[in-house]
Design a protein around this motif. Structure first.
Motif, short mmCIF file in Angstrom:
data_model
loop_
_atom_site.label_atom_id
_atom_site.label_comp_id
_atom_site.label_asym_id
_atom_site.label_seq_id
_atom_site.Cartn_x
_atom_site.Cartn_y
_atom_site.Cartn_z
N ASN A 140 0.81 -1.22 0.00
CA ASN A 140 0.00 0.00 0.00
C ASN A 140 0.84 1.27 0.00
N LYS A 154 -2.19 -1.90 -6.06
CA LYS A 154 -3.32 -1.71 -6.98
C LYS A 154 -3.17 -2.58 -8.23
N GLN A 195 -1.93 -8.14 -6.27
CA GLN A 195 -3.08 -8.51 -5.42
C GLN A 195 -3.23 -10.02 -5.37
N HIS A 196 -3.09 -10.67 -6.52
CA HIS A 196 -3.28 -12.12 -6.52
C HIS A 196 -2.16 -12.83 -5.77
N ALA A 201 -3.02 -12.53 -2.24
CA ALA A 201 -4.10 -13.45 -1.86
C ALA A 201 -3.53 -14.85 -1.62
N ILE A 235 -11.00 -17.58 1.04
CA ILE A 235 -9.69 -18.20 1.27
C ILE A 235 -9.81 -19.73 1.25
N GLU A 290 -9.61 -16.28 -9.96
CA GLU A 290 -9.20 -14.87 -10.07
C GLU A 290 -10.17 -13.96 -9.29
N ARG A 348 -9.50 -14.39 -5.58
CA ARG A 348 -8.28 -13.70 -5.15
C ARG A 348 -8.49 -12.20 -5.09
N GLY A 349 -9.34 -11.70 -5.96
CA GLY A 349 -9.69 -10.28 -5.89
C GLY A 349 -10.44 -9.97 -4.59
N ILE A 399 -10.19 -11.62 -1.82
CA ILE A 399 -9.23 -11.73 -0.70
C ILE A 399 -8.38 -10.45 -0.64
N ALA A 400 -7.93 -9.99 -1.81
CA ALA A 400 -7.09 -8.78 -1.83
C ALA A 400 -7.88 -7.59 -1.28
N LEU A 416 -7.90 -7.74 2.34
CA LEU A 416 -6.60 -7.39 2.92
C LEU A 416 -6.38 -5.88 2.93
N GLY A 417 -7.26 -5.17 2.24
CA GLY A 417 -7.13 -3.72 2.20
C GLY A 417 -6.31 -3.22 1.03
N LEU A 418 -6.27 -3.99 -0.05
CA LEU A 418 -5.46 -3.58 -1.20
C LEU A 418 -6.29 -2.97 -2.33
N ARG A 419 -7.63 -2.99 -2.21
CA ARG A 419 -8.42 -2.45 -3.32
C ARG A 419 -9.37 -1.38 -2.82
#
Ligand SMILES: Cc1cc2nc3c(=O)[nH]c(=O)nc-3n(C[C@H](O)[C@H](O)[C@H](O)COP(=O)(O)OP(=O)(O)OC[C@H]3O[C@@H](n4cnc5c(N)ncnc54)[C@H](O)[C@@H]3O)c2cc1C
Lengths: 339, 389
Positions: free
Chosen positions: A213, A224, A229-230, A233, B322, B376, B379-380, B382-383, B386-389
């Protein structure tokens, strides 16, 4: 979890966060003994947390090994705590101070005296006692061996944690029969490594999320980018699996006997996750993660070390495999469902 | 709650007693089911089996008694599900109704819908299919175009649903579509309870890569649905459909799909002649069994943990994603790694059960990371968690 337990864990987490600074970790890496932090752990009662009886079950207290791992604590907290618990199981008193654990494969025991070499003893040069196990005429004995006078050959794991050889000749030891056997002893030691790995992976995830981040390239935070991101995950999934594995290992120390099979499962799963997590975390961090200056390596080097200690995946997976084959096609599912 | 919150799963003696009962029932009821059929797991269809299971009280287990349910705990239900899947019982007929359609009706349906439908599901006699995907709306479910146009007393529906599993056996569909023609994306969507016998609905088979027919395209031509077919509030479809997905994603069906192949590997290792037992491959084969057992045992723990979160009324969408992603990865890896040890040519019609199971799984494995949300997409999710999007 009881109120007492969560209070203890919170205290431990705060204490370790304060003590495990980068400077201290580097100092320990250079071979130093962190006397101040050790005294703080003893004072907080953490080194004896597995010996509180009804108040705090050992299977809960052992989660401190995970918390220690999450801070890359460069001290034998988990070893001392577990050694005390093992000694009590054998009806022996735990000595004061730091205690380590090692396999006794190259040790013989006769008339209350031990001779031979303890190999790769965690923190061997710094502890006053080592707890080990030897088999004699088919009976396993737990030994508590003072290190004073032992011949020391220094060694280290990839994280520069001391892993020393200690040679003794007719050293007097406290000893008692140990019902869990050599396998139970090795499993108990593997359990604290599985938990420590789980903790280190949880911290690696946190650190990596934060970095993804913060770090910007091409005008936006790298977090981003979908590829990042994957990978994050995947990292999170592996960390979750490691934590689940750690919980399985912890619970196996609560039972009447030490649960060798569940601990084997935990060590195998956490060990496999460790390599994936460390690899992805370094990839996402780029060059900064490859430097001494940044904190990541304290965690990843421990992951690469701990997955080998007290049995790597190759050893434990064969043990599970043999039991599964012995259970046969009908017994396979009941075996899985018993965990 | 964060991505790593997986509380200790609940356990009870009652659940373990039930486990023994289920095992005894399965040993009797599906004793003759061949291994390659067992490997179909929750895609094995047998309406008679579902009815027998319902008679034991093992369908609609957690539902209120007044709807034909049995008011058992989520833990007990989990035990029954995992025992059924591990044994390879043919559960497809009632699976979707029990897992998600019934609970959706319970949560959002009218009293009339519930009283009419739920007891029939509980009896193992009423089957459902999922009407979400369309030709232009797969992962991007909010792109659905199918429209239910408001008319006097109800709606007129036109369009096509795709990949509808067991649509040809189901009595009802829960249809997700647009009710506001001017709406965009998630807005203006609704869910309907659709009797598949309604005039204007035609169901055409889609044959899958293994040559079997389990999914379908379902065409709606001027299908009239009365006002009381709507589930929940008009326009609330997106909220409802996403809460349904959490139920779909973390159960034992997300990691046990290839279990039968591990059973075959163990059988093979146990029965091999002494001469082979001494071979070099032996330790590797044992280690592989051990590794896969370790993966399964840990996934099972995580999945039971999500069941516990659901039972406590939490929304473990992140944890469920997950579990599904880890589970599908394992299910797909199993045939790939086990084939190296078995060294058998996969053959659908082989008299060797291991070869037949391997064939069944190689041909179904691609779907494991598509159905219920692709890898896919998970995983989006999950991301984002995690606070990434
Ligand atoms: C065995 C099986 C049973 C099914 N049963 C049903 C059913 O009963 N009812 C029903 O409604 N549907 C059902 N489906 C459909 C399933 O829900 C869809 O296949 C799934 O949602 C993916 O949609 P799609 O196939 O159109 O692929 P697409 O969405 O077109 O995806 C193609 C590829 O692009 C990737 N992709 C898409 N969007 C993104 C993105 N934003 N970022 C990165 N990658 C992306 C996908 O992950 C995938 O790899 C079933 C599918 C299978 C395989």
């Amino acid at each position: 979890m009881s109120f007492e337990a969560s209070l203890l864990f919170e205290t431990a987490d705060r204490l370790l966060a304060k003590e495990c600074t980068a400077e201290r970790l580097l100092e320990a890496q250079a071979g130093g003994w962190l006397a101040g932090p050790w005294a703080a752990l003893e004072q907080a009662g953490l080194t004896q947390a597995m010996s509180l009886g009804e108040e705090l079950p050992a299977s809960t207290a052992v989660q401190l090994a995970r918390i220690a791992g999450s801070h890359a604590l460069p001290l034998p907290l988990a070893e001392t705590m577990l050694a005390g618990w093992l000694l009590a199981r054998a009806g022996l008193d735990a000595p004061e101070g730091a205690i380590s654990l090692a396999m006794g494969d190259d040790l013989s025991f006769e008339d209350g005296k031990a001779s031979g070499t303890l190999r790769r003893v965690p923190w061997g040069r710094h502890v006053a006692h080592v707890v080990t196990v030897v088999e004699r005429y088919g009976v396993a004995h737990l030994l508590c061996l003072p290190t004073a006078g032992a011949g020391l050959t220094e060694g280290a794991n990839l994280a520069f944690e001391p892993r020393d050889d200690l040679a003794v000749d007719s050293a007097p030891v406290a000893a008692a029969a140990f019902a869990d056997g050599v396998a139970g002893f090795r499993a108990a030691a593997a359990a604290i490594r599985a938990l420590a790995m789980a903790g280190a992976m949880a911290s690696t995830l946190d650190l990596t999320v934060r970095y993804a981040n913060e770090r910007s390239q091409f005008g936006r935070p790298i977090g981003k980018f979908q590829a990042i991101q994957h990978n994050m995950a995947i990292l999170a999934g592996q960390a979750a699996a490691a934590l689940g594995a750690g919980d399985i290992a912890a619970e196996a120390l609560g039972a009447r006997e030490i649960g060798v099979l569940p601990i084997a499962i935990a060590k195998v799963r956490a060990g496999e996750a460790a390599g994936i997590v460390a690899g992805l975390a370094h990839q996402i961090h780029g060059a900064i993660g490859f430097s001494q200056e940044y904190r990541l390596h304290f965690l990843t080097k421990r992951l690469w070390s701990w997955r080998e200690e007290f049995g790597a995946e190759a050893e434990w997976s064969r043990l599970i495999g043999r039991q599964a084959v012995a259970a046969g096609p009908e017994g396979l599912w009941p075996l899985v469902a018993s965990i | 709650m964060n991505a790593l919150t997986f509380p200790t799963p609940a356990s009870s003696e009652a659940a373990e007693a039930l486990r023994a009962e289920v095992r005894a029932f399965l040993a009797e009821t599906i004793a003759d089911r061949p291994p390659h059929k067992r490997a179909e797991t929750w895609f094995g269809f047998d309406a008679g089996f579902s009815e027998k299971l319902a008679a034991k009280g093992w369908v609609a287990m957690t539902w209120p008694k007044r709807y034909g349910g049995h008011e058992r705990s989520a833990l007990e239900r989990y035990v029954v599900l995992e025992e059924l899947l591990a044994a390879g019982a043919p559960v497809a007929a009632h699976w979707i109704a029990d897992r998600q359609s019934g609970p959706t009706l319970m949560k959002f349906g009218t009293e009339r819908q519930k009283a009419d439908i739920l007891p029939r599901i509980a009896a193992g006699k009423c089957f459902f299919c999922i009407g979400m995907s369309e030709p232009d709306a797969g992962s991007d479910l909010a792109a659905v175009r199918m429209l239910a146009r408001k008319v006097e007393g109800g709606y007129v529906v036109n369009g096509t649903k795709l990949w509808t599993s067991f649509g040809h056996h189901a009595h009802y569909m829960i249809l997700f579509c647009r009710t506001d023609p001017a709406s965009q994306r998630q807005e203006g969507t609704s869910q309907f309870l659709v009797d598949l016998a309604t005039p204007g609905i035609s169901i055409k088979p889609i044959v899958d890569i293994s040559g079997s027919h389990h999914f379908n395209e379902v065409h709606f031509t001027d299908v009239f649905l009365s006002d009381d077919a709507i589930i929940g509030a008009p326009g609330n479809g997106w909220q409802q459909v996403t809460s349904e997905l959490a139920l779909e994603r973390s159960g034992p069906e997300r990691f046990l799909s290839s279990f039968e192949l591990l059973v075959r590997l163990v059988a093979w290792l146990q029965s091999r002649p002494e001469s082979q037992a001494e071979s070099q491959a032996e330790p590797q084969a044992e280690a592989l069994v051990g590794r896969l057992v370790a993966h399964l045992a840990v996934l099972r723990r995580l999945s039971r943990s999500v069941a516990t979160l659901l039972e406590n009324g939490e929304n473990p969408g992140l944890q469920a994603a997950i579990v599904k992603d880890l589970g599908a990865t394992l299910e797909q890896e199993m045939p790939e790694v086990i084939r190296h040890v078995l060294a058998l040519e996969p053959m659908v019609e082989s008299p060797d059960p291991a070869a037949a199971v391997l064939a069944q799984l190689i041909l179904s494995a691609p779907g494991f990371s598509l159905r219920g949300g692709t890898r896919e997409i998970l995983r989006g999710i999950i991301a984002r968690g995690l606070g990434l999007r």
